[in-house]
Each structure stands twice: as structure tokens, then as C-alpha cells.
Write a protein that holds these residues in place. Structure first.
Motif, PDB file in Angstrom:
ATOM      1  N   TYR A   1       0.901  -1.166   0.000  1.00  0.00           N
ATOM      2  CA  TYR A   1       0.000   0.000   0.000  1.00  0.00           C
ATOM      3  C   TYR A   1       0.928   1.201   0.000  1.00  0.00           C
ATOM      4  O   TYR A   1       1.476   1.536   1.056  1.00  0.00           O
TER       5      TYR A   1
ATOM      6  N   ASN B   1      -3.179  -9.293  14.379  1.00  0.00           N
ATOM      7  CA  ASN B   1      -3.567  -8.055  13.695  1.00  0.00           C
ATOM      8  C   ASN B   1      -2.417  -7.520  12.867  1.00  0.00           C
ATOM      9  O   ASN B   1      -1.282  -7.471  13.339  1.00  0.00           O
ATOM     10  N   GLY B   2      -2.736  -7.133  11.631  1.00  0.00           N
ATOM     11  CA  GLY B   2      -1.722  -6.497  10.797  1.00  0.00           C
ATOM     12  C   GLY B   2      -0.761  -7.459  10.112  1.00  0.00           C
ATOM     13  O   GLY B   2       0.173  -7.032   9.436  1.00  0.00           O
ATOM     14  N   ALA B   3      -0.985  -8.765  10.266  1.00  0.00           N
ATOM     15  CA  ALA B   3      -0.067  -9.753   9.676  1.00  0.00           C
ATOM     16  C   ALA B   3      -0.127  -9.743   8.145  1.00  0.00           C
ATOM     17  O   ALA B   3       0.828 -10.134   7.477  1.00  0.00           O
ATOM     18  N   GLY B   4      -1.262  -9.310   7.596  1.00  0.00           N
ATOM     19  CA  GLY B   4      -1.405  -9.250   6.136  1.00  0.00           C
ATOM     20  C   GLY B   4      -2.447 -10.220   5.594  1.00  0.00           C
ATOM     21  O   GLY B   4      -2.550 -10.421   4.379  1.00  0.00           O
ATOM     22  N   LYS B   5      -3.251 -10.785   6.475  1.00  0.00           N
ATOM     23  CA  LYS B   5      -4.230 -11.806   6.070  1.00  0.00           C
ATOM     24  C   LYS B   5      -5.271 -11.246   5.098  1.00  0.00           C
ATOM     25  O   LYS B   5      -5.557 -11.828   4.054  1.00  0.00           O
ATOM     26  N   THR B   6      -5.842 -10.096   5.469  1.00  0.00           N
ATOM     27  CA  THR B   6      -6.855  -9.480   4.606  1.00  0.00           C
ATOM     28  C   THR B   6      -6.235  -9.068   3.276  1.00  0.00           C
ATOM     29  O   THR B   6      -6.833  -9.256   2.205  1.00  0.00           O
ATOM     30  N   THR B   7      -5.021  -8.536   3.342  1.00  0.00           N
ATOM     31  CA  THR B   7      -4.328  -8.118   2.115  1.00  0.00           C
ATOM     32  C   THR B   7      -4.147  -9.319   1.176  1.00  0.00           C
ATOM     33  O   THR B   7      -4.317  -9.195  -0.039  1.00  0.00           O
TER      34      THR B   7
ATOM     35  N   GLN C   1     -13.851  -9.284   5.326  1.00  0.00           N
ATOM     36  CA  GLN C   1     -13.840  -9.037   6.774  1.00  0.00           C
ATOM     37  C   GLN C   1     -14.923  -8.010   7.097  1.00  0.00           C
ATOM     38  O   GLN C   1     -15.083  -7.024   6.377  1.00  0.00           O
TER      39      GLN C   1
ATOM     40  N   GLU D   1     -12.153 -13.871   8.461  1.00  0.00           N
ATOM     41  CA  GLU D   1     -12.591 -13.842   9.859  1.00  0.00           C
ATOM     42  C   GLU D   1     -14.103 -13.985  10.012  1.00  0.00           C
ATOM     43  O   GLU D   1     -14.775 -13.083  10.537  1.00  0.00           O
TER      44      GLU D   1
ATOM     45  N   GLN E   1      -8.232 -15.262  13.465  1.00  0.00           N
ATOM     46  CA  GLN E   1      -7.329 -15.002  14.592  1.00  0.00           C
ATOM     47  C   GLN E   1      -7.547 -16.049  15.663  1.00  0.00           C
ATOM     48  O   GLN E   1      -6.676 -16.312  16.476  1.00  0.00           O
TER      49      GLN E   1
HETATM   50  N1  LIG Z   1      -5.544   0.642   2.834  1.00  0.00           N
HETATM   51  C1  LIG Z   1      -4.359   0.549   3.452  1.00  0.00           C
HETATM   52  N2  LIG Z   1      -3.438   1.535   3.359  1.00  0.00           N
HETATM   53  C2  LIG Z   1      -2.233   1.453   3.976  1.00  0.00           C
HETATM   54  N3  LIG Z   1      -1.842   0.394   4.712  1.00  0.00           N
HETATM   55  C3  LIG Z   1      -2.718  -0.619   4.846  1.00  0.00           C
HETATM   56  C4  LIG Z   1      -4.014  -0.598   4.242  1.00  0.00           C
HETATM   57  N4  LIG Z   1      -4.668  -1.743   4.561  1.00  0.00           N
HETATM   58  C5  LIG Z   1      -3.799  -2.441   5.328  1.00  0.00           C
HETATM   59  N5  LIG Z   1      -2.642  -1.774   5.507  1.00  0.00           N
HETATM   60  C6  LIG Z   1      -1.452  -2.238   6.273  1.00  0.00           C
HETATM   61  O1  LIG Z   1      -1.038  -3.495   5.750  1.00  0.00           O
HETATM   62  C7  LIG Z   1      -0.695  -4.384   6.802  1.00  0.00           C
HETATM   63  C8  LIG Z   1      -1.541  -5.650   6.710  1.00  0.00           C
HETATM   64  O2  LIG Z   1      -2.900  -5.337   6.958  1.00  0.00           O
HETATM   65  P1  LIG Z   1      -4.071  -6.403   6.851  1.00  0.00           P
HETATM   66  O3  LIG Z   1      -5.352  -5.675   6.962  1.00  0.00           O
HETATM   67  O4  LIG Z   1      -3.855  -7.244   5.655  1.00  0.00           O
HETATM   68  O5  LIG Z   1      -3.802  -7.295   8.164  1.00  0.00           O
HETATM   69  P2  LIG Z   1      -4.696  -8.439   8.799  1.00  0.00           P
HETATM   70  O6  LIG Z   1      -3.786  -9.591   9.036  1.00  0.00           O
HETATM   71  O7  LIG Z   1      -5.896  -8.687   7.998  1.00  0.00           O
HETATM   72  O8  LIG Z   1      -5.097  -7.806  10.216  1.00  0.00           O
HETATM   73  P3  LIG Z   1      -6.469  -7.950  11.070  1.00  0.00           P
HETATM   74  O9  LIG Z   1      -6.371  -9.275  11.773  1.00  0.00           O
HETATM   75  O10 LIG Z   1      -6.372  -6.809  12.039  1.00  0.00           O
HETATM   76  O11 LIG Z   1      -7.622  -7.853  10.150  1.00  0.00           O
HETATM   77  C9  LIG Z   1      -0.880  -3.612   8.084  1.00  0.00           C
HETATM   78  O12 LIG Z   1       0.368  -3.110   8.461  1.00  0.00           O
HETATM   79  C10 LIG Z   1      -1.818  -2.492   7.714  1.00  0.00           C
HETATM   80  O13 LIG Z   1      -1.584  -1.350   8.496  1.00  0.00           O
END
Ligand SMILES: Nc1ncnc2c1ncn2[C@@H]1O[C@H](COP(=O)(O)OP(=O)(O)OP(=O)(O)O)[C@@H](O)[C@H]1O
Ligand SMILES: [Mg+2]
Length: 258
Positions: free
Chosen positions: A15, A40-46, A87, A164, A197
């Protein structure tokens, strides 16, 4: 082993300056349930957003039945059989339950089989049939999750990406949702890639699991092995779970259990 249905190879997503995925590789076979765990923030949603085409990855490849889909648009990806249940459900709050479900079939023109699949969704989630005319925004959290999964099913997917599905629900409802996910997988042979999670609940239904940390996979293996592993228990007690130094170390001694 048969060829995987879905394979992700060395995927990197950013991003802007934020690197969210740092080389992810994984596979999901036909009718398999695979879970991705991580804090949280591991990158799963990404990762799920990159697979469903909502986010364009910077590097790496994603293949469905051997064909690269990494540059395809989200609707082309849905048409090829990948349904993403995001999510936080993201139902359309002002539309009725029925219209939300029909939105899930937007890439299809076969009206008869759409009607057939609607009845199928109602079989799995009878509450959605009862509330068909109600605005989706007035459903409870658990009912909205059922609607989001039902909407995904309306695309007739070969694989569902579930982000999730238990988030914010009572333990009883989480169990219920996972029971239905398992049943859908068994009855319809739909593969499931589930982000969670809550490690225990996801590993109980999954065949295999991957653990993500700061954009990398640090553990992978069969679910029962992951469930028994002391490393995983320690990880989910949160010790250094998203601390850069620990993450680097764990990644370097990445473990695979088969
Ligand atoms: N739209 C965005 N712009 C900038 N950074 C982002 C954006 N979305 C996610 N991030 C960053 O990318 C990283 C991964 O985020 P992601 O949402 O994939 O994590 P996650 O594992 O799904 O977390 P959670 O369990 O909290 O949902 C994090 O550091 C987050 O801050
Ligand atoms: Mg997330």
C-alpha cells in the motif's frame, strides 16, 4: 498429489510505501479447507484481497487450476469461481436480504440455476429465507455473516475466501458458522481458504494451516500438528507475535509439518 486448485507463488503486495505481503506462497486443493492464522496487521486481509483481485499485487503469481489470474479484474475472478467474503461482512445495509443474495449472482445470467442456488442457500441458512424482505442492515451480526456467506455462494464458487467469519460473534454462533462452513465444504465440495485469529476454532475444521507474521508465512502444516505444537501455542499467547525482531527470527527458521 493432485494439482492444487489455487496456488499463490511468492506474492508481494504494497500500500504505497507500506509492504504488506513479503513473498507469500501457499496452495489449496479441491475440496480442501485451509486456514491462515495470524495476529492483527499480519497481512491476512491483504492476501485475500490480492487473490480476489481487489488489490493488484506488485510481484508474484496466483493460479487457479493452473491459469494465472493475477492480472484479472475482480468480476473475472468471481466468474472463474473464487468468491470473497470480506472481513466485517460488508452487506448492503439498505438492500433487502434477497437483493443482497442476488448481488452475489451478478456475474451470472442463468436465471433458472440462480433461483435453484437461492433455494440452496435458504436450505443452509433458513433464517435468510424468513428474513428475505428485511433490510440487511437490520440483521444481527451473526445473521449478517450468514448473509455474506450466502451471497458468496450465489456466485457458485469452486473456492471461497472467508475473512474472519467468526469476528465479533458469540462462541456459540462461531461454532454454528463453522459447522455450516464444514457442511458446505462436504456437501458441495467447495474449497475454503479461511483467515482467522481464533486459531483453535479454525484448525478444528481445516485440513491444513499457515501462520502469517508481518507479511510472511512462518509456520505451515497439517491442522492436527499445528494444534498440538507448542510453538503455535506460544505464538498465540502473543509473545512477540508482531515484533519485527522475533518475526525475522521465526521466518528464518520457518517450520513445515506434514
Ligand atoms: N488501505 C491501506 N493503506 C495502507 N496500509 C494498509 C491498508 N490496509 C492495510 N494496511 C497495512 O497493511 C498491513 C496488513 O494489513 P491487513 O489488513 O492485511 O492485516 P490483517 O492480518 O488482515 O489484520 P487484522 O487481523 O487486524 O484484520 C498492516 O500493516 C496495515 O496497516
Ligand atoms: Mg484482516
Amino acid at each position: 498429489m493432485t494439482d492444487p486448485l489455487l496456488s499463490v507463488n511468492n506474492l508481494e503486495s504494497h500500500y504505497g510505501p507500506v509492504v504488506a505481503l513479503r513473498g507469500i506462497s501457499l496452495t489449496v486443493s479441491t475440496a480442501e479447507i485451509v486456514t491462515i492464522l495470524g495476529s492483527n496487521g499480519a497481512g491476512k486481509t491483504t492476501l485475500l484481497r490480492s487473490v480476489s483481485g481487489v488489490l493488484e499485487p506488485h510481484k508474484g503469481d496466483i493460479r487457479l487450476k493452473g491459469n494465472s489470474i493475477v492480472r484479472d479484474r475482480p468480476e473475472q475472478i468471481v466468474r472463474q469461481g473464487i468468491a470473497h467474503v470480506p472481513q466485517g461482512r460488508e452487506v448492503f445495509p439498505l438492500l433487502s436480504v434477497l437483493d443482497n443474495l442476488l448481488m452475489g449472482a451478478y456475474t451470472r445470467s442463468d436465471r433458472k440455476s440462480v433461483e435453484h442456488d437461492l433455494q440452496l442457500v435458504y436450505q443452509y441458512f433458513p433464517i435468510l429465507a424468513e428474513r428475505a424482505q428485511q433490510r440487511a442492515g437490520t440483521l444481527s451480526g451473526g445473521q449478517q455473516q450468514m448473509l455474506a456467506i450466502g451471497r458468496g455462494l450465489m456466485a457458485r464458487p469452486g473456492i471461497m475466501l472467508l475473512d474472519e467469519p467468526g469476528l465479533g460473534l458469540s462462541p456459540l454462533l462461531v461454532t454454528e458458522i463453522y459447522r455450516i462452513i464444514e457442511k458446505l465444504n462436504r456437501d458441495l465440495q467447495v474449497s475454503m481458504l479461511i483467515v482467522e485469529q481464533n486459531a483453535t476454532v479454525a484448525l478444528r475444521v481445516a485440513n491444513r494451516g499457515y501462520v502469517m507474521e508481518l507479511g510472511r508465512i512462518v509456520y505451515e502444516g497439517e491442522s492436527d500438528r499445528l494444534l498440538r505444537s507448542d510453538d503455535i501455542k506460544e505464538f498465540f499467547l502473543g509473545r512477540g507475535a508482531n515484533d519485527e525482531k522475533h518475526a525475522q527470527k521465526r521466518w528464518k527458521r520457518k517450520k513445515t509439518w506434514r
